[in-house]
Design an enzyme around this catalytic site. Sequence first.
Site, PDB file in Angstrom:
ATOM      1  N   ASP A  51       1.001  -1.046   0.050  1.00 38.68           N
ATOM      2  CA  ASP A  51      -0.160  -0.026   0.191  1.00 38.68           C
ATOM      3  C   ASP A  51       0.581   1.296  -0.156  1.00 38.68           C
ATOM      4  OD1 ASP A  51      -1.488   2.356   0.783  1.00 38.68           O
ATOM      5  OD2 ASP A  51      -3.054   0.638   1.217  1.00 38.68           O
ATOM      6  N   ILE A  52       0.953   2.058  -0.655  1.00 37.89           N
ATOM      7  CA  ILE A  52       2.040   3.089  -1.211  1.00 37.89           C
ATOM      8  C   ILE A  52       1.004   4.222   0.246  1.00 37.89           C
ATOM      9  CG2 ILE A  52       2.393   2.863  -3.233  1.00 37.89           C
ATOM     10  CD1 ILE A  52      -0.121   5.143  -3.852  1.00 37.89           C
ATOM     11  N   HIS A  96      -6.631  -5.125   2.678  1.00 43.03           N
ATOM     12  CA  HIS A  96      -5.662  -4.701   4.108  1.00 43.03           C
ATOM     13  C   HIS A  96      -5.850  -5.852   4.983  1.00 43.03           C
ATOM     14  CE1 HIS A  96      -6.617  -0.555   2.577  1.00 43.03           C
ATOM     15  NE2 HIS A  96      -8.184  -1.284   2.315  1.00 43.03           N
ATOM     16  N   GLN A 104     -15.438   1.944   1.418  1.00 45.64           N
ATOM     17  CA  GLN A 104     -14.092   1.749  -0.162  1.00 45.64           C
ATOM     18  C   GLN A 104     -14.282   3.476  -1.241  1.00 45.64           C
ATOM     19  OE1 GLN A 104     -16.266  -1.191  -2.636  1.00 45.64           O
ATOM     20  NE2 GLN A 104     -14.366  -1.633  -3.549  1.00 45.64           N
ATOM     21  N   HIS A 142     -10.229  -5.364  -2.442  1.00 42.73           N
ATOM     22  CA  HIS A 142      -9.123  -5.191  -1.900  1.00 42.73           C
ATOM     23  C   HIS A 142      -8.850  -5.733  -0.625  1.00 42.73           C
ATOM     24  CE1 HIS A 142     -10.092  -1.253  -2.327  1.00 42.73           C
ATOM     25  NE2 HIS A 142      -9.214  -0.709  -0.336  1.00 42.73           N
TER      26      HIS A 142
END
Length: 148
Positions: free
Chosen positions: A36-37, A107, A99, A105
Amino acid sequence: MSSTAYDPNNVFAKILRGEMPAQKVYETDKVLAFMDIMPRADGHVLVIPKTAARNILDIHPDDLADLSRAVQFVAKGVKRAMAADGLTIQQFNESAGGQVVFHIHVHVLPRWTGVALRPHTGAMENAEVLATHAATIRAALEAMQAGG
């Protein structure tokens, strides 16, 4: 079914097509896991299916099963790689559910006793830090696949 159609131009679809970069940690023909960026913890990984699905409301059950298997495998690797005391696993559905990117996705967040998650500020992590965490997690996952 979801009330809104899947957008093939979402950021995760672009990552899957190679149109945007990602620090990948695990990939099969069914799933992709990457850093995750905007991590809320060191080692924060996202796991996505390669199938086009907006969220849990419209993903095919077989694809959800593949995603779940990958999440478990990646979670074990993240916990091991980051020497975490535990994990938080999160999955959000639709805007009201939190979301933000509309490609399903999950996490995977490593957790340490007494260490709170960082707030989601929108600040991007340093690329070198992400690359280092990705390499550490990839090594742990490769060792697990090799039976180590």
